[in-house]
Design a protein around this motif. Structure first.
Motif, PDB file in Angstrom:
ATOM      1  N   LYS A 172      22.736  -6.039  48.256  1.00 48.39           N
ATOM      2  CA  LYS A 172      21.499  -6.645  47.771  1.00 48.39           C
ATOM      3  C   LYS A 172      20.574  -6.950  48.941  1.00 48.39           C
ATOM      4  O   LYS A 172      20.973  -7.562  49.937  1.00 48.39           O
ATOM      5  N   GLY A 173      19.325  -6.495  48.832  1.00 54.49           N
ATOM      6  CA  GLY A 173      18.355  -6.674  49.899  1.00 54.49           C
ATOM      7  C   GLY A 173      18.461  -5.644  51.001  1.00 54.49           C
ATOM      8  O   GLY A 173      17.705  -5.693  51.978  1.00 54.49           O
ATOM      9  N   LYS A 174      19.371  -4.687  50.858  1.00 53.13           N
ATOM     10  CA  LYS A 174      19.577  -3.660  51.880  1.00 53.13           C
ATOM     11  C   LYS A 174      18.821  -2.381  51.515  1.00 53.13           C
ATOM     12  O   LYS A 174      18.331  -2.205  50.393  1.00 53.13           O
ATOM     13  N   THR A 175      18.746  -1.491  52.503  1.00 52.71           N
ATOM     14  CA  THR A 175      18.090  -0.195  52.316  1.00 52.71           C
ATOM     15  C   THR A 175      19.129   0.911  52.429  1.00 52.71           C
ATOM     16  O   THR A 175      19.903   0.939  53.389  1.00 52.71           O
ATOM     17  N   ILE A 176      19.131   1.809  51.440  1.00 44.85           N
ATOM     18  CA  ILE A 176      20.063   2.937  51.435  1.00 44.85           C
ATOM     19  C   ILE A 176      19.288   4.212  51.766  1.00 44.85           C
ATOM     20  O   ILE A 176      18.280   4.517  51.127  1.00 44.85           O
ATOM     21  N   GLY A 177      19.756   4.929  52.758  1.00 46.38           N
ATOM     22  CA  GLY A 177      19.111   6.175  53.150  1.00 46.38           C
ATOM     23  C   GLY A 177      19.637   7.340  52.322  1.00 46.38           C
ATOM     24  O   GLY A 177      20.834   7.459  52.065  1.00 46.38           O
ATOM     25  N   VAL A 178      18.710   8.191  51.891  1.00 48.89           N
ATOM     26  CA  VAL A 178      19.048   9.388  51.121  1.00 48.89           C
ATOM     27  C   VAL A 178      18.220  10.553  51.649  1.00 48.89           C
ATOM     28  O   VAL A 178      17.192  10.360  52.302  1.00 48.89           O
ATOM     29  N   ALA A 179      18.657  11.761  51.340  1.00 46.72           N
ATOM     30  CA  ALA A 179      17.923  12.946  51.792  1.00 46.72           C
ATOM     31  C   ALA A 179      16.800  13.324  50.838  1.00 46.72           C
ATOM     32  O   ALA A 179      15.922  14.113  51.189  1.00 46.72           O
ATOM     33  N   ASP A 180      16.816  12.751  49.626  1.00 46.63           N
ATOM     34  CA  ASP A 180      15.866  13.137  48.585  1.00 46.63           C
ATOM     35  C   ASP A 180      15.949  12.070  47.497  1.00 46.63           C
ATOM     36  O   ASP A 180      17.048  11.681  47.091  1.00 46.63           O
ATOM     37  N   LEU A 181      14.811  11.589  47.016  1.00 46.54           N
ATOM     38  CA  LEU A 181      14.837  10.554  45.979  1.00 46.54           C
ATOM     39  C   LEU A 181      15.363  11.074  44.647  1.00 46.54           C
ATOM     40  O   LEU A 181      15.682  10.290  43.747  1.00 46.54           O
ATOM     41  N   ASN A 182      15.431  12.397  44.502  1.00 52.11           N
ATOM     42  CA  ASN A 182      16.020  12.991  43.305  1.00 52.11           C
ATOM     43  C   ASN A 182      17.366  13.637  43.601  1.00 52.11           C
ATOM     44  O   ASN A 182      17.862  14.446  42.814  1.00 52.11           O
ATOM     45  N   SER A 183      17.958  13.273  44.733  1.00 49.04           N
ATOM     46  CA  SER A 183      19.220  13.893  45.124  1.00 49.04           C
ATOM     47  C   SER A 183      20.342  13.459  44.184  1.00 49.04           C
ATOM     48  O   SER A 183      20.297  12.377  43.591  1.00 49.04           O
ATOM     49  N   PRO A 184      21.370  14.299  44.033  1.00 48.21           N
ATOM     50  CA  PRO A 184      22.519  13.914  43.217  1.00 48.21           C
ATOM     51  C   PRO A 184      23.143  12.601  43.667  1.00 48.21           C
ATOM     52  O   PRO A 184      23.545  11.778  42.839  1.00 48.21           O
ATOM     53  N   ALA A 185      23.232  12.383  44.987  1.00 50.03           N
ATOM     54  CA  ALA A 185      23.841  11.145  45.485  1.00 50.03           C
ATOM     55  C   ALA A 185      23.019   9.927  45.095  1.00 50.03           C
ATOM     56  O   ALA A 185      23.564   8.887  44.706  1.00 50.03           O
ATOM     57  N   LYS A 186      21.699  10.037  45.164  1.00 45.01           N
ATOM     58  CA  LYS A 186      20.850   8.910  44.792  1.00 45.01           C
ATOM     59  C   LYS A 186      20.994   8.601  43.312  1.00 45.01           C
ATOM     60  O   LYS A 186      21.130   7.437  42.896  1.00 45.01           O
ATOM     61  N   GLN A 187      20.987   9.634  42.488  1.00 43.63           N
ATOM     62  CA  GLN A 187      21.126   9.427  41.050  1.00 43.63           C
ATOM     63  C   GLN A 187      22.494   8.854  40.706  1.00 43.63           C
ATOM     64  O   GLN A 187      22.614   7.908  39.920  1.00 43.63           O
ATOM     65  N   ALA A 218      20.283   4.704  60.677  1.00 40.15           N
ATOM     66  CA  ALA A 218      21.206   3.567  60.584  1.00 40.15           C
ATOM     67  C   ALA A 218      21.341   2.870  61.937  1.00 40.15           C
ATOM     68  O   ALA A 218      21.344   1.630  62.017  1.00 40.15           O
ATOM     69  N   LYS A 219      21.440   3.636  63.006  1.00 35.52           N
ATOM     70  CA  LYS A 219      21.559   3.054  64.346  1.00 35.52           C
ATOM     71  C   LYS A 219      20.315   2.251  64.713  1.00 35.52           C
ATOM     72  O   LYS A 219      20.394   1.248  65.428  1.00 35.52           O
ATOM     73  N   LYS A 220      19.159   2.686  64.233  1.00 37.53           N
ATOM     74  CA  LYS A 220      17.908   1.984  64.519  1.00 37.53           C
ATOM     75  C   LYS A 220      17.735   0.744  63.643  1.00 37.53           C
ATOM     76  O   LYS A 220      16.780  -0.012  63.818  1.00 37.53           O
ATOM     77  N   GLY A 221      18.627   0.565  62.670  1.00 36.20           N
ATOM     78  CA  GLY A 221      18.525  -0.585  61.785  1.00 36.20           C
ATOM     79  C   GLY A 221      17.568  -0.388  60.635  1.00 36.20           C
ATOM     80  O   GLY A 221      17.255  -1.340  59.906  1.00 36.20           O
ATOM     81  N   GLU A 222      17.092   0.831  60.433  1.00 42.44           N
ATOM     82  CA  GLU A 222      16.137   1.095  59.362  1.00 42.44           C
ATOM     83  C   GLU A 222      16.811   1.195  57.999  1.00 42.44           C
ATOM     84  O   GLU A 222      16.182   0.980  56.969  1.00 42.44           O
ATOM     85  N   ILE A 223      18.087   1.558  57.988  1.00 43.48           N
ATOM     86  CA  ILE A 223      18.866   1.594  56.760  1.00 43.48           C
ATOM     87  C   ILE A 223      20.226   0.962  57.045  1.00 43.48           C
ATOM     88  O   ILE A 223      20.673   0.917  58.191  1.00 43.48           O
ATOM     89  N   GLN A 224      20.862   0.468  55.986  1.00 41.51           N
ATOM     90  CA  GLN A 224      22.164  -0.179  56.159  1.00 41.51           C
ATOM     91  C   GLN A 224      23.279   0.557  55.404  1.00 41.51           C
ATOM     92  O   GLN A 224      24.436   0.160  55.447  1.00 41.51           O
ATOM     93  N   ALA A 225      22.922   1.602  54.700  1.00 44.17           N
ATOM     94  CA  ALA A 225      23.916   2.404  53.976  1.00 44.17           C
ATOM     95  C   ALA A 225      23.350   3.810  53.790  1.00 44.17           C
ATOM     96  O   ALA A 225      22.134   4.041  53.918  1.00 44.17           O
ATOM     97  N   ILE A 226      24.236   4.766  53.483  1.00 39.60           N
ATOM     98  CA  ILE A 226      23.847   6.161  53.287  1.00 39.60           C
ATOM     99  C   ILE A 226      24.528   6.688  52.034  1.00 39.60           C
ATOM    100  O   ILE A 226      25.732   6.524  51.852  1.00 39.60           O
ATOM    101  N   ALA A 227      23.747   7.325  51.169  1.00 41.35           N
ATOM    102  CA  ALA A 227      24.286   8.013  49.998  1.00 41.35           C
ATOM    103  C   ALA A 227      23.987   9.497  50.161  1.00 41.35           C
ATOM    104  O   ALA A 227      22.825   9.903  50.217  1.00 41.35           O
ATOM    105  N   ASP A 228      25.035  10.292  50.264  1.00 41.31           N
ATOM    106  CA  ASP A 228      24.848  11.727  50.479  1.00 41.31           C
ATOM    107  C   ASP A 228      26.147  12.444  50.112  1.00 41.31           C
ATOM    108  O   ASP A 228      27.105  11.826  49.634  1.00 41.31           O
ATOM    109  N   GLY A 229      26.186  13.723  50.341  1.00 38.25           N
ATOM    110  CA  GLY A 229      27.382  14.511  50.067  1.00 38.25           C
ATOM    111  C   GLY A 229      28.014  15.015  51.348  1.00 38.25           C
ATOM    112  O   GLY A 229      27.440  14.923  52.429  1.00 38.25           O
TER     113      GLY A 229
END
Length: 368
Positions: A172-187, A218-229
């Protein structure tokens, strides 16, 4: 007859097939709401899949060897290691033994364009992620899902130093990095986290980065999690040992027996050439079973199509995927219904789309 060499094509056309854009055919206005799959669905699907998956020897024995092989074109992405059943079926002779002469088309366009190619006969069959296909199929593209090749290959990892733990509330309150807002991982993980009490539109920010730069963000602190394949997430973890914690895996726990990559065919082709469509399902089922038993040999085969990933990494990745899970027929239809129900709840599919009727419409049992 010699097998054709692989053909590289890049579909970049912007046109969109608009077959039946109105999804009224799937609406629930004149039908009772489809019953959602119960907690016993997994057991029922497992039993149905076991009954429907005939032994390789029995499938092979039904074809007369003297008959000429049926020529078909099969669209796939050689950048996706989870599509490895396709080159395995070609190089290990599963297509040939099932009476097929297959030309592979390495698809460079979008999922929508691949489905349009199937619907219009530019390719006969193809493979792709159910997460990317389900919305275009709701729009009316005339494609049928006839089989599947494996279970999940999507993961969610959190940055340990950001205080992310296995408790979903820590996102909660975190940012998740994705490669595409319509990516399978994001959905997929939007649905996954919503089921665990998070408002995925308000509690979480989703931010897009190039896939190979997600760990840099993630190293720069811009995101705190990653959703991908995988293999991208696997390679990220390999570059940053001990940095990330796995929070979700679409091949484990409640998702251990859920489809990911499916086999589709143009509806006209599947109906007019049902024996050939059935042979595609048989060949890829046999190839998936081969991979489950021979991940190391499969890695050597697939490495020729995707040389950027070392063979030893492919061996580990292939060994972890659920290639033994590849339903067709009613078990496939039931899993598609479950996906449709989740995607409707998440707002990806229209509210009036009935999951049961939709699943029955877009699946076809070519082995029946």
């Amino acid at each position: 007859m010699t097998r054709k060499t692989q053909t590289e094509i890049d579909r970049t056309q912007d046109s969109r097939c608009a077959h039946g854009a109105d999804c009224g055919a799937f609406g629930a206005l004149d039908a009772p709401e489809a019953t959602e799959p119960s907690l016993s669905r997994r057991a029922l699907i497992r039993a149905g899949a076991a009954a429907g998956a005939l032994g390789s020897a029995a499938w092979f024995s039904g074809r007369a060897g003297a008959q000429p092989r049926q020529k078909i074109t099969f669209a796939w992405s050689q950048a996706s290691f989870c599509h490895s059943p396709i080159p395995v079926a070609l190089e290990r002779g599963f297509f040939e033994r099932n009476g097929l002469d297959v030309e592979l088309l390495n698809w460079g366009g979008s999922a929508d364009q691949l489905l349009e190619a199937l619907a219009t006969g530019k390719a006969d069959a193809g493979a792709g992620l159910i997460h990317r296909w389900i919305k275009p199929l709701e729009a009316g593209l005339d494609v049928k899902l006839i089989g599947s090749v494996h279970g999940g290959c999507l993961r969610l990892v959190g940055l340990k130093s950001a205080g992310v733990t296995l408790d979903p509330s820590t996102l909660k309150g975190k940012t998740i990095g994705v490669a595409d807002l319509n990516s399978p991982a994001k959905q997929f993980y939007s649905i996954h986290l919503a089921k665990r009490g998070l408002d995925v539109d308000k509690d979480i920010e989703w931010r897009v980065y190039p896939a190979d730069l997600l760990d840099v963000a993630a190293k720069k602190g811009e995101i705190q999690a990653i959703a991908d394949g995988d293999p991208n997430l696997y390679l990220i973890e390999k570059r940053n040992p001990g940095t990330f914690l796995e929070l979700g895996n679409s091949a484990k726990n409640e998702y251990a027996e859920s489809i990911c990559c499916v086999i589709g065919a143009g509806a006209k082709f599947a109906r007019a050439n049902k024996p050939a469509a059935a042979s595609v399902v048989r060949a890829l089922t046999q190839a998936s079973d081969y991979i489950a038993e021979n991940p190391n040999e499969t890695a050597k085969i697939f490495a020729r199509y995707s040389p950027k990933v070392p063979v030893e990494d492919l061996q580990r990745l292939l060994a972890e995927l659920t290639f033994k899970h590849h339903p067709h027929g009613k078990p496939l239809r039931d899993e598609v219904q479950a996906f449709a129900a989740d995607f409707r709840t998440a707002g990806v599919l229209k509210k009036q789309t009935d999951p049961g009727r939709f699943a029955s419409h877009i699946t076809l049992d070519v082995l029946a």
